[in-house]
Design a protein around this motif. Structure first.
Motif, PDB file in Angstrom:
ATOM      1  N   MET A   1       1.215  -0.730   0.008  1.00 43.79           N
ATOM      2  CA  MET A   1      -0.070  -0.023   0.202  1.00 43.79           C
ATOM      3  C   MET A   1       0.930   1.231  -0.002  1.00 43.79           C
ATOM      4  SD  MET A   1      -3.173   0.968  -0.131  1.00 43.79           S
ATOM      5  CE  MET A   1      -4.366  -0.407   0.477  1.00 43.79           C
ATOM      6  N   VAL A   2       2.301   1.129   0.499  1.00 39.62           N
ATOM      7  CA  VAL A   2       3.080   2.141   0.466  1.00 39.62           C
ATOM      8  C   VAL A   2       3.881   2.469  -0.754  1.00 39.62           C
ATOM      9  CG1 VAL A   2       5.288   3.390   1.345  1.00 39.62           C
ATOM     10  CG2 VAL A   2       3.605   2.042   2.897  1.00 39.62           C
TER      11      VAL A   2
ATOM     12  N   GLY B   1       2.416   4.583   5.236  1.00 40.85           N
ATOM     13  CA  GLY B   1       2.596   3.519   5.795  1.00 40.85           C
ATOM     14  C   GLY B   1       2.189   3.940   7.630  1.00 40.85           C
ATOM     15  N   THR B   2       1.843   4.095   7.952  1.00 43.01           N
ATOM     16  CA  THR B   2       1.447   4.434   9.446  1.00 43.01           C
ATOM     17  C   THR B   2       0.245   4.234   9.376  1.00 43.01           C
ATOM     18  OG1 THR B   2       3.217   5.709  10.328  1.00 43.01           O
ATOM     19  CG2 THR B   2       0.629   5.900  11.774  1.00 43.01           C
ATOM     20  N   LEU B   3      -0.535   5.041   8.674  1.00 39.98           N
ATOM     21  CA  LEU B   3      -2.575   4.935   8.717  1.00 39.98           C
ATOM     22  C   LEU B   3      -2.535   3.507   7.769  1.00 39.98           C
ATOM     23  CD1 LEU B   3      -3.482   8.120   6.648  1.00 39.98           C
ATOM     24  CD2 LEU B   3      -3.219   7.438   9.275  1.00 39.98           C
TER      25      LEU B   3
ATOM     26  N   LEU C   1       2.471   0.326  -4.059  1.00 38.33           N
ATOM     27  CA  LEU C   1       1.678   0.704  -5.601  1.00 38.33           C
ATOM     28  C   LEU C   1       0.661   2.201  -5.735  1.00 38.33           C
ATOM     29  CD1 LEU C   1       0.131  -2.976  -5.097  1.00 38.33           C
ATOM     30  CD2 LEU C   1       1.876  -1.861  -6.623  1.00 38.33           C
ATOM     31  N   PRO C   2      -0.335   2.852  -4.579  1.00 38.19           N
ATOM     32  CA  PRO C   2      -0.125   3.751  -4.825  1.00 38.19           C
ATOM     33  C   PRO C   2       0.733   5.004  -5.377  1.00 38.19           C
ATOM     34  CG  PRO C   2      -0.762   3.245  -2.566  1.00 38.19           C
ATOM     35  CD  PRO C   2       0.023   1.633  -3.282  1.00 38.19           C
ATOM     36  N   LEU C   3       1.833   5.013  -5.093  1.00 39.93           N
ATOM     37  CA  LEU C   3       2.884   6.025  -5.267  1.00 39.93           C
ATOM     38  C   LEU C   3       3.256   5.673  -6.771  1.00 39.93           C
ATOM     39  CD1 LEU C   3       5.104   7.779  -4.929  1.00 39.93           C
ATOM     40  CD2 LEU C   3       6.259   6.309  -3.850  1.00 39.93           C
ATOM     41  N   MET C   4       3.710   4.593  -6.767  1.00 44.95           N
ATOM     42  CA  MET C   4       3.583   4.125  -8.124  1.00 44.95           C
ATOM     43  C   MET C   4       2.618   4.849  -9.300  1.00 44.95           C
ATOM     44  SD  MET C   4       4.894   0.804  -8.038  1.00 44.95           S
ATOM     45  CE  MET C   4       5.484   0.080  -9.842  1.00 44.95           C
ATOM     46  N   LEU C   5       1.358   3.958  -8.939  1.00 46.03           N
ATOM     47  CA  LEU C   5       0.157   4.792  -9.956  1.00 46.03           C
ATOM     48  C   LEU C   5       0.015   6.349  -9.808  1.00 46.03           C
ATOM     49  CD1 LEU C   5      -2.150   3.137 -10.409  1.00 46.03           C
ATOM     50  CD2 LEU C   5      -3.596   4.301  -8.811  1.00 46.03           C
TER      51      LEU C   5
END
Length: 335
Positions: free
Chosen positions: A123-124, A258-260, A126-130
């Motif tokens: 989750m840290v 990452g925390t959330l 994949l959204p960044l790459m997207l």
């Protein structure tokens, strides 16, 4: 010609008041600690209780819906209270001792921790790459941004039902794989404990990608474009620029995500309930800690609110530990 402003001079020994000349000073005004004599501007009209008045509703909500439930849960964890009320007695640390010897509790803890360990890194990243992909101003890119964000708007129950239909033995995925002659028998996505857990993780990722993509789109706006241009002129490829420029530039957003995500992974319930049924998978093998708390603490017949509260305290400590670890990593990164 300039106007000269003259300050009225009080007579020696005269009482300083903010009321009209000749009016008697209010007794209440005299009792309340007002602004300093040399204060000016808005401070002249500010009262000491005014900040407390504005923050009182938020403080009241925090106490009623946060502090009080936590203290009540902590108190219940030392009792044998029932979910429907009634007499309860003080049992000391018996609930915590029982928890240490409870294999179901450790199974739920393993599932929750495993869920976090797999979901958080994905989750840290994949959204960044997207976000990097949809950041570019290309024709029609708005459609893809909206499409990636659409699962965020959908209800978790609706998304869970959709995934049930996709992953059933006669669902779309198994039917497509069979028609493509890739499998002979249906893959038991919804009956195998490990596949249920992995499918629930996939559902969490799919639903959260668009949400955290927005976080990263905002963070990418602070990464100077000149760095990418200079690195490209030096021959750095897209992967090297992503690794050495993009990721360091959004590291604080990555810590936040990452925390959330870690906190959310430890509290996952709906995904397991929708894909593993109300039992949490075959024999409860896929139950997470919130699922286990519901089973042992809220069942109106066999439930024990005291024991469920003790498990809730354990979940709180686990979440607190993860949060403190993230804060420490953030401080080390700033240093």
């Amino acid at each position: 010609m300039t106007a000269q402003i003259t300050k009225p001079v009080s007579a020696p020994g005269a009482e300083h008041t903010d009321s009209a000349p000749g009016a008697k000073p209010s007794r209440l005004r005299a009792l309340l600690p007002g602004p300093a004599a040399d204060a000016n501007g808005a401070a002249m009209y500010r009262r000491w209780w005014l900040p407390w008045l504005w923050t009182a509703p938020a403080l009241a909500c925090a106490v009623i819906f946060g502090v009080f439930p936590f203290l009540n849960t902590l108190l219940l964890s030392f009792t044998d209270a029932k979910p429907l009320g009634g007499a309860s007695g003080f049992v000391g640390l018996d609930n915590y001792t029982r928890m240490l010897d409870d294999s179901d509790f450790w199974l739920a803890t393993r599932n929750s921790v495993l869920y976090a360990l797999i979901v958080v890194p994905l989750m840290v990243l994949l959204p960044l790459m997207l976000a990097v992909l949809v950041e570019k101003n290309l024709p029609g890119i708005g459609f893809f941004r909206s499409a990636f964000y659409t699962p965020v708007l959908a209800s978790s129950v609706v998304v869970g039902l959709s995934w049930q239909w996709l992953l059933a033995d006669d669902g779309l995925v198994n039917t497509w794989l069979e028609k493509a002659h890739l499998i002979r028998d249906a893959i038991p996505f919804l009956s195998d404990p490990w596949l249920i857990l992995l499918s629930a993780m996939g559902l969490t990722l799919w639903k959260g990608l668009g949400w955290y993509m927005i976080f990263y789109l905002a963070a990418l706006g602070n990464v100077p474009k000149e760095l990418h241009e200079a690195a490209a002129m030096d021959g750095a490829g897209a992967i090297r620029r992503f690794w050495h420029i993009t990721m360091p530039g959004v590291r604080h957003a990555m810590m936040l995500v990452g925390t959330l995500t870690g906190i959310g992974s430890l509290r996952v319930f709906t995904e397991i309930y929708m894909l593993g049924s109300s039992t949490g998978g075959p024999g409860g093998a896929d139950r997470t800690l919130p699922f286990y708390i519901r089973d042992v603490g809220l069942d109106p017949i066999t439930g024990n609110a005291g024991y469920g509260s003790a498990v809730s305290v354990a979940l709180f400590l686990l979440t607190l530990g993860l949060t403190l670890l993230a804060q420490r990593l953030t401080k080390e990164d700033k240093a």
